[in-house]
Design an enzyme around this catalytic site. Structure first.
Site, short mmCIF file in Angstrom:
data_model
loop_
_atom_site.label_atom_id
_atom_site.label_comp_id
_atom_site.label_asym_id
_atom_site.label_seq_id
_atom_site.Cartn_x
_atom_site.Cartn_y
_atom_site.Cartn_z
N ASP A 193 -10.94 -25.73 -3.09
CA ASP A 193 -11.58 -24.41 -3.03
C ASP A 193 -12.38 -24.25 -1.74
O ASP A 193 -13.51 -24.75 -1.63
CB ASP A 193 -12.51 -24.26 -4.26
CG ASP A 193 -13.25 -22.93 -4.25
OD1 ASP A 193 -14.21 -22.78 -5.01
OD2 ASP A 193 -12.85 -22.03 -3.46
N SER B 200 -11.17 -9.60 10.56
CA SER B 200 -9.82 -9.10 10.85
C SER B 200 -9.95 -7.76 11.58
O SER B 200 -10.78 -6.93 11.19
CB SER B 200 -9.05 -8.87 9.54
OG SER B 200 -7.88 -8.07 9.78
C1 KCE Z 1 -13.85 -17.74 -8.57
C2 KCE Z 1 -13.56 -18.96 -7.70
C3 KCE Z 1 -14.16 -20.26 -8.28
C4 KCE Z 1 -13.49 -20.54 -9.60
C5 KCE Z 1 -12.20 -21.10 -9.63
C6 KCE Z 1 -11.57 -21.35 -10.86
C7 KCE Z 1 -12.21 -21.02 -12.04
C8 KCE Z 1 -11.48 -21.24 -13.37
C9 KCE Z 1 -10.77 -22.58 -13.40
C10 KCE Z 1 -12.45 -21.19 -14.54
C11 KCE Z 1 -10.46 -20.12 -13.55
C12 KCE Z 1 -13.48 -20.46 -12.02
C13 KCE Z 1 -14.12 -20.20 -10.79
C14 KCE Z 1 -14.01 -18.69 -6.27
N1 KCE Z 1 -13.87 -19.89 -5.45
N2 KCE Z 1 -14.27 -19.75 -4.13
C15 KCE Z 1 -15.44 -18.19 -6.20
N3 KCE Z 1 -16.52 -18.94 -6.35
N4 KCE Z 1 -17.57 -18.11 -6.17
N5 KCE Z 1 -17.14 -16.88 -5.88
N6 KCE Z 1 -15.81 -16.93 -5.88
C16 KCE Z 1 -14.96 -15.78 -5.54
C17 KCE Z 1 -15.21 -14.63 -6.47
C18 KCE Z 1 -14.23 -14.33 -7.41
C19 KCE Z 1 -14.40 -13.25 -8.30
C20 KCE Z 1 -15.55 -12.50 -8.21
C21 KCE Z 1 -16.51 -12.81 -7.29
C22 KCE Z 1 -16.37 -13.88 -6.39
O1 KCE Z 1 -17.55 -11.94 -7.42
C23 KCE Z 1 -17.22 -11.03 -8.48
O2 KCE Z 1 -15.92 -11.40 -8.93
#
Ligand code: KCE
Length: 331
Positions: A34, A198
């Site tokens: 990630d 970008s």
């Molecule tokens: C979501 C992932 C991190 C994650 C990965 C997998 C999972 C599961 C396995 C349980 C499915 C949960 C979590 C992302 N990684 N950089 C992240 N980590 N922190 N922010 N983001 C991006 C974001 C994603 C969605 C939003 C968002 C911001 O703000 C509002 O909606």
């Protein structure tokens, strides 16, 4: 030194997992690389049974090379409100023949239901910048920051594919993995992310280029492509059956709609990356309907643009931490 490991997409390319070996004798877990976070954490034997659902657990007590970092803890909350927390151990970690002998491995004691529900995912390898690592009282380095001094080149590359195995390489650039030239853009790492600008976008091969600076992060850990509302509107206005359905959480369109255009995003000096229209029909909204959830959605809930897997799988991406730049190439 260098390393190379295959990554495997889960269904709908919702996430990409890679095998990682921890401890001695080696315990193999499937982890989610990630670039949008910086904690290396794993499901562990410290968890309550109720929080485990088929995941493989790291057991620090059976590893002859683990040392507990007494008094160290971690707790992370992700943008989608999921979270995890626990204790910290030092142990040896190998990813694709690349070994870091003293990695801070964050062993989970608590995980939110979203993590419990994902039985394939045994944890995350955060390869953002270490300044946002959550370990207290002193933050810890990422796997890449620990490995970087020994690498041939201070880079790792992401080659994600649509519905097929791809590859993460560490310490070198595989010139057979991309077409044409790699275009580099500067990265601002001050908030711990791979943040870049970008110069704009184009909808469809015959569309005009829209010069508009889009500030966002390259994030292997986010499934979708989250872009400003104006860009989404320009894209979805070209799809006959597209609708914005708040009840579904965003834009949807008929899965068999033949008017879904390709989407191009600029990187630098006129170079663009083409995302095939087929990457944009993300998943069926529900078994009965023939409508698909769009792979591009608004970033309004996030506050900044996220170039997630839908975009990254259209390119060969160089995460150059040594020179704080991102490299983009077609493939
Ligand atoms: C979501 C992932 C991190 C994650 C990965 C997998 C999972 C599961 C396995 C349980 C499915 C949960 C979590 C992302 N990684 N950089 C992240 N980590 N922190 N922010 N983001 C991006 C974001 C994603 C969605 C939003 C968002 C911001 O703000 C509002 O909606």
């Amino acid at each position: 030194d260098r390393g190379s490991v295959q990554n495997l997409p889960k269904s709908y390319d919702v996430e990409y997992l890679m095998p990682v070996s921890l401890g001695t004798p080696a315990q193999q877990l499937n982890l989610d690389l990630d670039t949008g976070s910086s904690d290396f954490w794993v499901f562990s034997t410290l968890l309550k049974e109720s929080m485990i659902n088929g995941q493989t657990l790291y057991d620090p007590n059976t590893s002859t090379t683990s040392d507990k970092m007494e008094g160290y803890t971690w707790k992370i909350t992700y943008g989608d409100e999921s979270y995890s927390s626990g204790d910290v151990y030092i142990d040896t970690v190998t990813i694709g023949d690349l070994t870091v002998s003293t990695q801070a491995v964050e062993a989970a004691k608590v995980v939110s239901e979203e993590f419990t529900a994902d039985s394939d995912n045994d944890g995350l390898v955060g390869l953002g910048f270490g300044i946002i690592n959550t370990v207290q009282p002193y933050k810890q380095k990422t796997f890449f920051e620990k490995a970087m001094p020994g690498l041939d080149s201070p880079v790792f590359t992401a080659d994600l594919k649509a519905g097929a195995p791809g590859r993460y390489n560490f310490g070198y650039i595989d010139d057979d993995a991309y077409l044409g030239n790699i275009t580099y853009v500067p990265v601002d790492s001050s908030d711990g992310f791979w943040r870049w600008v970008s110069p704009g976008f184009q909808v469809g091969s015959t569309g005009s280029f829209n010069s508009t600076r889009i500030h966002g992060i390259a994030d292997t850990g986010t499934t979708l492509l989250l872009l400003p509302d104006g860009v989404c509107e320009a894209f979805y206005s070209q799809i006959a059956s597209a609708e914005y359905e708040p009840s579904q959480g965003g834009y949807t369109f008929e899965c068999d709609d033949s008017t879904v255009p390709d989407f191009y995003f600029g990187t630098d000096n006129g170079q663009m990356i083409r995302i095939p229209g087929s990457y944009m029909s993300y998943s069926k909204t529900d078994t009965s309907s023939q409508r698909c959830f769009g792979g591009m959605q608004s970033d309004s809930g996030v506050g900044f643009t996220i170039w997630g897997d839908v975009a990254l799988k259209a390119a060969f991406v160089v995460f150059d931490q040594g020179n704080e730049q991102l490299g983009w190439a077609e493939k």
